[in-house]
Design an enzyme around this catalytic site. Structure first.
Site, PDB file in Angstrom:
ATOM      1  N   VAL A 196      35.568  37.616  37.642  1.00  0.00           N
ATOM      2  CA  VAL A 196      35.545  38.983  37.143  1.00  0.00           C
ATOM      3  C   VAL A 196      34.186  39.224  36.496  1.00  0.00           C
ATOM      4  O   VAL A 196      33.733  38.441  35.653  1.00  0.00           O
ATOM      5  CB  VAL A 196      36.677  39.241  36.125  1.00  0.00           C
TER       6      VAL A 196
ATOM      7  N   GLY B  11      38.942  32.594  37.658  1.00  0.00           N
ATOM      8  CA  GLY B  11      40.281  32.041  37.849  1.00  0.00           C
ATOM      9  C   GLY B  11      40.358  31.305  39.159  1.00  0.00           C
ATOM     10  O   GLY B  11      39.349  31.031  39.816  1.00  0.00           O
ATOM     11  N   GLY B  12      41.598  30.963  39.545  1.00  0.00           N
ATOM     12  CA  GLY B  12      41.796  30.181  40.751  1.00  0.00           C
ATOM     13  C   GLY B  12      41.468  30.920  42.027  1.00  0.00           C
ATOM     14  O   GLY B  12      41.283  30.308  43.072  1.00  0.00           O
ATOM     15  N   MET B  13      41.417  32.270  41.965  1.00  0.00           N
ATOM     16  CA  MET B  13      41.191  33.048  43.180  1.00  0.00           C
ATOM     17  C   MET B  13      39.934  33.896  43.139  1.00  0.00           C
ATOM     18  O   MET B  13      39.593  34.533  44.125  1.00  0.00           O
ATOM     19  CB  MET B  13      42.399  33.942  43.469  1.00  0.00           C
ATOM     20  N   GLY B  14      39.260  33.942  42.007  1.00  0.00           N
ATOM     21  CA  GLY B  14      38.068  34.764  41.979  1.00  0.00           C
ATOM     22  C   GLY B  14      37.396  34.798  40.625  1.00  0.00           C
ATOM     23  O   GLY B  14      37.753  34.054  39.706  1.00  0.00           O
TER      24      GLY B  14
ATOM     25  N   LYS C 120      36.306  42.474  40.295  1.00  0.00           N
ATOM     26  CA  LYS C 120      36.880  41.171  40.601  1.00  0.00           C
ATOM     27  C   LYS C 120      36.485  40.792  42.023  1.00  0.00           C
ATOM     28  O   LYS C 120      36.769  41.522  42.972  1.00  0.00           O
ATOM     29  CB  LYS C 120      38.398  41.173  40.462  1.00  0.00           C
TER      30      LYS C 120
ATOM     31  N   ASP D 128      52.509  36.717  37.757  1.00  0.00           N
ATOM     32  CA  ASP D 128      51.682  35.883  36.884  1.00  0.00           C
ATOM     33  C   ASP D 128      51.461  36.572  35.531  1.00  0.00           C
ATOM     34  O   ASP D 128      50.343  36.625  35.024  1.00  0.00           O
ATOM     35  CB  ASP D 128      50.334  35.584  37.553  1.00  0.00           C
TER      36      ASP D 128
END
Length: 450
Positions: free
Chosen positions: A26, A21-24, A41, A134
């Site tokens: 998984v 995703g935009g931040m990390g 994550k 979110d």
């Protein structure tokens, strides 16, 4: 560079990247100490390198670890290794709701079971002072037994915390943002309730509630109106659950995720929720006359609602004129004028039924203000593609010209939008002549009471 076979935290062996995703990212991993499968994550280095973010993320991870609820992914560990922040969570054997919806929409009963579980999990999150921010199908995992797990708290924040970005950027997925998030206001627990309402819509309709040419257009649509009509037949209790969750004004939504869970549970049992209308009990026996081919949901902040309704139970609809003086009005010219300021929230219609707007203090932000009223025509009204103000008997009073005579500031209200809407005040329902500022919300009373 992370890859399969890398060991994080000296105990978590990464096996396969299962998402990004935009931040990390998984990863599916094995906890070599407890010999169990986990999800790890890993936060992107650009984010993990921010000292303020790292400190806040650790505090939020600690709060999340205190949550013990079957509908919330359990947090096992948190740490920093090899220059990255990582979070270790339970591994959910199943698929995301987004993957499930790719195969088709869900039945109303299945949707209500999902919403009940997810809302109960959200309440556990909110009880810790956290807001997810979110909620979307991709962040709801469905186990093989059909139970739901909320995951991905990458942009969650404590209610007392500052925004994650100093620039004021909007965080979240445009399709599932609440109106207040789109306006750049802080997200609260009721923002999560709205987002879960959008998830319910997508489950029932089999399509996203808002579509557009770009993410910004998609996000802004909810400030201009409600989702597209759901093109399937739905039980009324199910419609009522989604309608209230998707109220533009947070004060009109279910007051908590717990209340939403209870409403979904009642709808699943084919009970009517305690509050079907956003503004109180709905008057009995309203019959739609201009129904679309399928039942649906429409929430409108301003403009015209493309549905019709006939009031069969209101005595005011049996005559061309009101016999008795309506409450809080006095006669003026060809209609009635309010004796006190009357301001309202957004306009709402559900399955062809025009709901009365919620009354608001005129000193606070509101969308509409009444400047006059006329009796409901004999046989009721039809709110369709043509505004009610196009009817001669309505337009004679609900007009820009008459509005100017009632205005405290004619120069300021000259370009306001004029509409008409059935509104009960006291014991009488009138067709109110209402006006709205070009920008939508305004504060203060702009029309003179009699």
């Amino acid at each position: 560079m992370l890859q399969a076979g890398v060991r994080i935290g000296n105990r978590y062996l990464l096996q396969k990247r299962v998402g990004a995703g935009g931040m990390g990212e998984v990863w599916l991993a094995v906890d070599e100490v407890l010999r169990r499968t986990v999800a790890v994550k890993v936060m992107l280095s650009a984010v993990a390198g921010d000292p303020d973010f790292a400190k806040r993320f650790e505090a939020e991870a600690t709060s999340m670890a205190r949550i013990n609820h079957p509908a919330v992914a359990a947090i096992h560990d948190f740490g920093r290794d090899q220059g990255v922040l990582f979070l270790v969570m339970e591994f959910v054997d199943g698929e995301s709701l987004a993957q499930r919806l790719a195969r088709g929409r869900l039945a109303p009963d299945e949707t209500m079971r999902l919403i009940e579980q997810a809302a109960a999990g959200l309440q556990a999150v909110h009880d810790q002072g956290l807001v997810h921010r979110d909620i979307k199908p991709a962040n709801l995992l469905v186990r093989r037994d059909g139970t739901v797990v909320i995951t991905d708290f990458g942009i969650a924040r404590h209610e007392s915390a500052s925004q994650l970005t100093a620039s004021g950027a909007i965080l979240g997925t445009p399709t599932y943002l609440s109106p207040e998030q789109v306006r750049g206001e802080p997200a609260g627990p009721l923002s999560d309730v709205y987002s879960l309402g959008l998830v319910a819509y997508e489950c029932l309709a089999g399509e996203k509630p808002f579509v557009g040419d770009n993410p910004y257009a998609v996000a802004l649509q909810r400030l201009q109106g409600g989702p597209r009509t759901i093109k399937v037949d739905l039980p009324l209790p199910v419609q009522a659950v989604v309608e209230r969750a998707l109220a533009v004004d947070p004060l009109d939504r279910w007051p908590s995720a717990r209340e939403l869970a209870g409403a979904a549970r009642d709808a699943l049992a084919l009970k009517t929720p305690q509050s079907v209308s956003l503004s109180g009990p709905r008057p009995a026996s309203r019959t739609p006359v201009l129904l679309a081919a399928l039942a649906g949901l429409l929430i409108v902040v301003g403009g015209v609602v493309a549905w019709g309704v006939v009031r069969q139970d209101d005595p005011i609809a049996t005559s061309d004129r009101v016999v008795t003086m309506p409450d809080l009005f006095t006669e003026c010219d060809d209609g009635w004028c309010p004796t006190e300021p009357m301001c309202w929230g957004g306009l709402v219609a559900n399955s062809g039924v025009a709901s009365p707007p919620r009354r608001k203090d005129c000193a606070e932000d509101h969308y509409w203000e009444t400047f006059a009223a006329v009796p409901l025509p004999a046989g009721g009204v039809v709110i369709g593609e043509d505004p009610l103000t196009a009817r001669p008997e309505v337009g004679a009073v609900c007009s820009a010209e008459f509005m100017a005579t009632r205005s405290r500031q004619p120069d300021k209200t000259r370009k306001w939008q004029v509409d008409a809407w059935p509104v009960p005040v006291g014991s009488t329902t009138m067709l109110h002549c209402i006006a709205s500022a070009p920008g939508g919300e305004s504060a203060g009373s702009f029309f003179k009471p009699e």
